[in-house]
Design an enzyme around this catalytic site. Structure first.
Site, PDB file in Angstrom:
ATOM      1  N   ARG A 177      19.871  -8.497  -9.445  1.00  0.00           N
ATOM      2  CA  ARG A 177      18.703  -7.649  -9.210  1.00  0.00           C
ATOM      3  C   ARG A 177      18.097  -8.103  -7.892  1.00  0.00           C
ATOM      4  NH1 ARG A 177      14.812  -4.613 -12.263  1.00  0.00           N
ATOM      5  NH2 ARG A 177      12.698  -4.790 -11.435  1.00  0.00           N
ATOM      6  N   HIS A 237      19.785   2.179  -9.540  1.00  0.00           N
ATOM      7  CA  HIS A 237      19.314   1.436 -10.716  1.00  0.00           C
ATOM      8  C   HIS A 237      20.108   1.919 -11.941  1.00  0.00           C
ATOM      9  CE1 HIS A 237      16.952  -1.081 -13.113  1.00  0.00           C
ATOM     10  NE2 HIS A 237      15.745  -0.634 -12.870  1.00  0.00           N
ATOM     11  N   GLN A 273      19.145   1.197 -15.740  1.00  0.00           N
ATOM     12  CA  GLN A 273      17.983   1.975 -16.179  1.00  0.00           C
ATOM     13  C   GLN A 273      18.402   3.382 -16.582  1.00  0.00           C
ATOM     14  OE1 GLN A 273      14.495   0.958 -16.291  1.00  0.00           O
ATOM     15  NE2 GLN A 273      14.458   2.847 -17.494  1.00  0.00           N
ATOM     16  N   ASP A 283       7.425   7.276 -11.656  1.00  0.00           N
ATOM     17  CA  ASP A 283       7.599   5.856 -11.346  1.00  0.00           C
ATOM     18  C   ASP A 283       6.406   5.437 -10.494  1.00  0.00           C
ATOM     19  OD1 ASP A 283       8.673   3.335 -11.052  1.00  0.00           O
ATOM     20  OD2 ASP A 283      10.224   3.926  -9.614  1.00  0.00           O
ATOM     21  N   CYS A 342       9.863   4.192 -16.151  1.00  0.00           N
ATOM     22  CA  CYS A 342      10.695   2.990 -16.236  1.00  0.00           C
ATOM     23  C   CYS A 342       9.870   1.710 -16.368  1.00  0.00           C
ATOM     24  CB  CYS A 342      11.627   2.911 -15.038  1.00  0.00           C
ATOM     25  SG  CYS A 342      10.823   3.052 -13.434  1.00  0.00           S
ATOM     26  N   ARG A 381      16.753  -0.360 -22.920  1.00  0.00           N
ATOM     27  CA  ARG A 381      17.356  -1.176 -21.861  1.00  0.00           C
ATOM     28  C   ARG A 381      18.284  -2.219 -22.474  1.00  0.00           C
ATOM     29  NH1 ARG A 381      15.218  -1.907 -17.010  1.00  0.00           N
ATOM     30  NH2 ARG A 381      17.367  -2.483 -16.533  1.00  0.00           N
TER      31      ARG A 381
END
Length: 336
Positions: free
Chosen positions: A111, A138, A141, A235, A276, A321
């Site tokens: 990440r 991503h 996600q 987001d 998210c 997740r």
């Protein structure tokens, strides 16, 4: 027919574009199976004795916890390496780091800031590498997001999915490309200066034509974007590393805030809200208090009313997740 227990072995999971529609659907369906096993208390230690490196240049709550719990549930051992624990690109090249970690670990999560670092790790480590977030994509996600949609509506194909906010970030890229691949009608609603780059739009249009079959829309028109939407997604307006852009983004994106008026404009009482996380929906954080002090706002990309409403599935989404990341780890590194 994709066999999730064979066809992913040894592969990295770096970007959604690298996988077919059938492969993405297989990973989501495998996550459903693993979630049921977790709920039932059924052991699924498909990665017994495996060691996993978790490289975090960027901090995280959900991604870190999801990878840790998923690895342990699968019988493996996770080792967290934060920004101050590794020399990635500073005193040691990414290539050299990859070659070292590949000697110690059976899989690597990354990440960080640059997609190219994830790709270099995958090229030189000799083990599966999983993208936990980069500047471009991503993908883990996405599996959680579309699993949540499928759980709620029972399908993905034909669902109308609208993302409102900053359209030129990793989330907008991934949502547009993944949704196009999976057959949803994908809409990105953002001001003209913050819409996806043309190469992302072109990729999504080609995927919609060759794999998904859905319709795409990129627009600054909120009314057109949210009409008949089954899903409204947003987001944060300012990503990590862009903290100097709050004033600019607030000015540009306030018309794209998800609030009760926007939800009503869908014309449906079945529309769900996704995010998210983390979300700036109140002033119960240091950032929230500072934004209120500096700009007089008590919320940003989503109002507290919508965030806490029955339409909001953000915590189901967050839990997913873990299940979808477990699917990726087991499929690419597991022994069945």
């Amino acid at each position: 027919m994709v066999d999730v227990r064979k066809d992913f072995k040894g592969r990295s999971f770096l970007a959604e574009k690298d996988f077919t529609r059938a492969e993405m659907e297989a990973l989501i369906d495998f996550a459903v199976e693993l979630k049921a096993m977790k709920k039932a208390g059924t052991p699924h230690r498909y990665c017994e004795g495996k060691n996993v490196a978790l490289l975090f240049e960027k901090s995280s709550t959900r991604t870190r916890c999801a990878f840790v719990v998923a690895t342990i549930d699968l019988g493996g051992h996770p080792e967290y390496l934060g920004a101050n624990d590794i020399q990635l690109g500073k005193k040691e090249s990414t290539e050299d780091t990859a070659k070292v970690l590949g000697r110690f670990f059976d899989g690597i999560e990354f990440r960080g800031f640059k997609q190219s670092d994830a790709e270099t790790l995958a090229e030189f480590s000799g083990v599966p590498v999983w993208n936990g977030l980069t500047d471009q994509w991503h993908p883990t996600q996405m599996l959680a997001d579309f699993l949540t949609v499928k759980e709620h509506f029972g399908r993905l194909e034909g669902i109308t999915f609208t993302y409102c906010g900053d359209g030129r970030n990793n989330m907008a890229n991934s949502l547009l490309v993944t949704g196009a691949k999976l057959g949803l009608n994908m809409r990105i609603c953002a001001p003209e200066g913050l819409q996806p780059e043309q190469w992302v739009i072109d990729m999504a249009e080609e995927l919609a034509k060759t794999e998904g079959g859905g319709k795409l829309m990129v627009t600054s028109d909120v009314d057109a974007a949210v009409k008949d939407a089954d899903v409204i997604y947003t987001d944060v307006w300012v990503s990590m590393g862009e903290e100097d852009k709050f004033a600019e983004r607030i000015a540009l994106l306030t018309p794209y805030q998800v609030n009760s008026e926007m939800m009503a404009k869908t014309g449906k009482d079945t529309t769900i809200f996704l995010h998210c996380l983390p979300a700036f929906h109140d002033t119960e954080t240091d950032y929230g208090k500072q934004i209120e002090k500096d700009f007089g706002l008590t919320c940003m990309e989503v109002t507290d009313e919508v965030f806490r409403s029955p339409a909001s599935l953000v915590f189901d989404q967050a839990e997913n997740r873990m299940h979808t990341i477990k699917s990726v780890i087991a499929a690419t590194m597991g022994t069945f």
